[in-house]
Scaffold this active site. Structure first.
Site, PDB file in Angstrom:
ATOM      1  N   SER A 187       0.582  -0.822  -0.076  1.00 44.51           N
ATOM      2  CA  SER A 187      -0.133  -0.034   0.439  1.00 44.51           C
ATOM      3  C   SER A 187       0.726   1.686   0.043  1.00 44.51           C
ATOM      4  CB  SER A 187      -0.801   0.119   1.203  1.00 44.51           C
ATOM      5  OG  SER A 187      -2.639   0.021   0.448  1.00 44.51           O
ATOM      6  N   LYS A 241      -0.223   3.424  -1.890  1.00 41.06           N
ATOM      7  CA  LYS A 241      -1.402   5.122  -2.639  1.00 41.06           C
ATOM      8  C   LYS A 241      -0.168   5.745  -1.979  1.00 41.06           C
ATOM      9  CE  LYS A 241      -4.572   1.763  -0.403  1.00 41.06           C
ATOM     10  NZ  LYS A 241      -3.978   0.358  -0.051  1.00 41.06           N
ATOM     11  N   SER A 293      -6.471   2.339   4.860  1.00 39.31           N
ATOM     12  CA  SER A 293      -5.687   1.733   2.913  1.00 39.31           C
ATOM     13  C   SER A 293      -7.300   1.461   1.883  1.00 39.31           C
ATOM     14  CB  SER A 293      -4.911   0.533   3.635  1.00 39.31           C
ATOM     15  OG  SER A 293      -3.085   1.512   2.939  1.00 39.31           O
TER      16      SER A 293
END
Length: 390
Positions: A51, A54, A111
């Site tokens: 993640s 992101k 997330s």
């Protein structure tokens, strides 16, 4: 907490030999004010970002807002592709919409994979096209060894790779180019459709003056973390990739920040610190801090973050993780019609050498609430029992 701090001091004392003991972990620490790396071990070794990808999705989102291509209150349609992403996510139905503000909070704090996919599709038409956009923008920011293939960071074969150095540079770019929006990374929680959703960036609660940035986990990547420390007039960005557990990864990061930040020992933070001056609603305070160590933070190949409720419901114990997740997706709608904040989770259990995967929903304040959800499921021909949360 005393034992935790003592362990960190001991860890820092042996940091010179850490590369041998934990050769599978990569790390880098960047002086964000000068753009100089203060230390690294395997900092250029390519690994899956999980993640941490992101961070680039958010960078491009903030860029679109700055350039007028997006507004905070714009509505983004959630496609079926986005809605079926594995947890963690916002659990939005196909065809429903979320605001840019909700998508940003969802990506930063929990997330949310569905939010990331929806934003990528909105900005580029598809996840793959957005992945190419991410990679190209990353190259211009100096990310020499990073390739993105989707906005969430979920495993995509061997296509999606990065390095600790590149993720530190990306963190620096977020702070430099979007200083107001960057403050959102200090949020411990947010409210989505009336329900408090809590994050799991635990180091912000353990180490004074850590103000973000991003956690990540997939089976392929291990436990990843990018952290920013603002201390003694200096801003450092540390990145740890490939930790074996969330706690070990956090301990490694805290030791690195202690070593390079010039502090004698980490100072525990008793309450989450929030500093926001951006055009988004201020979050409510977190009800409780996240667990010290959890089996998963997001992504494929693990198990969702356990909640803090008193009761759960179980709908089956299945022979495979995939089967348990499919069943949870089918049962999500009736459960959330009763408890909108219920969290799907899979709990592995092994008896006599055989592993089963319990498909459960967490988030019920008492037995009556769990019972009402079970009743809704039974009307739709699901098995269901209410169980006390462990």
């Amino acid at each position: 907490m005393r034992n935790f701090c003592a362990a960190l001091v001991a860890f820092a004392a042996v940091s010179s030999s850490a590369g041998v003991a934990m050769a599978d972990v990569s790390w880098a620490v960047l002086d964000a004010d000068r753009g100089v790396f203060l230390g690294q071990d395997g900092g250029s070794r390519t690994r899956p970002p999980a993640s941490l990808a992101k961070m680039m999705t958010l960078y491009l989102t903030f860029e679109a807002i700055r350039d007028g291509r997006l507004r905070w209150d714009d509505r983004i349609v959630v496609s079926r592709n986005a809605s079926i992403k594995i947890p963690t996510k916002l659990w939005v139905k196909p065809g429903d919409t979320i605001s840019v503000r909700e998508a940003v909070d969802g990506m930063i704090i929990i997330s949310a994979n569905d939010a990331a996919a929806a934003v990528g599709e909105h900005l580029a038409g598809s996840e793959a096209a957005f992945g190419r956009m991410m990679t190209q923008r990353g190259k211009r920011l100096g990310l020499k060894n990073t390739v993105f293939s989707n906005p969430s960071g979920l495993t995509d074969g061997r296509k999606q790779t990065t390095t600790a150095r590149d993720m530190a540079l990306l963190g620096m770019a977020l702070q430099r180019d979007f200083p107001k929006e960057y403050r959102l990374f200090s949020q411990p929680s947010f409210v989505f459709r009336g329900k408090l959703r809590k994050g799991h960036n635990n180091l912000m609660y353990r180490y004074d003056r850590v103000d973000g940035i991003k956690t990540g986990f997939t089976s392929a990547a291990g436990y990843n973390l990018a952290s920013s420390l603002n201390t003694n007039g200096r801003r450092l960005i540390g990145v740890v990739l490939g930790g074996k557990t969330a706690r070990k990864r956090d301990d490694r990061m805290a030791a690195l920040l202690t070593r390079f930040g010039g502090q004698a020992a980490p100072v525990p933070v008793r309450q989450p610190q929030i500093a926001m001056q951006v055009p988004v609603p201020a979050p409510r305070p977190a009800v409780g801090l996240a667990a010290d160590d959890v089996p998963i933070e997001q992504g494929d190949g693990g198990f969702p973050v356990p909640g803090f409720s008193a009761w759960q419901i179980q709908i089956a114990a299945l022979p495979s993780l995939a089967a348990a997740r499919r069943l949870l997706d089918k049962a999500a709608a009736p459960v959330r019609s009763i408890e909108a904040g219920a969290t799907a989770l899979v709990e592995p259990t092994t008896t006599k050498g055989k592993t089963l995967y319990r498909a459960r929903f967490d988030g019920f304040v008492d037995r009556n609430a769990a019972g009402r959800a079970c009743a809704a499921l039974k009307q739709r021909k699901f098995d269901c029992i209410a169980v006390a949360a462990p």
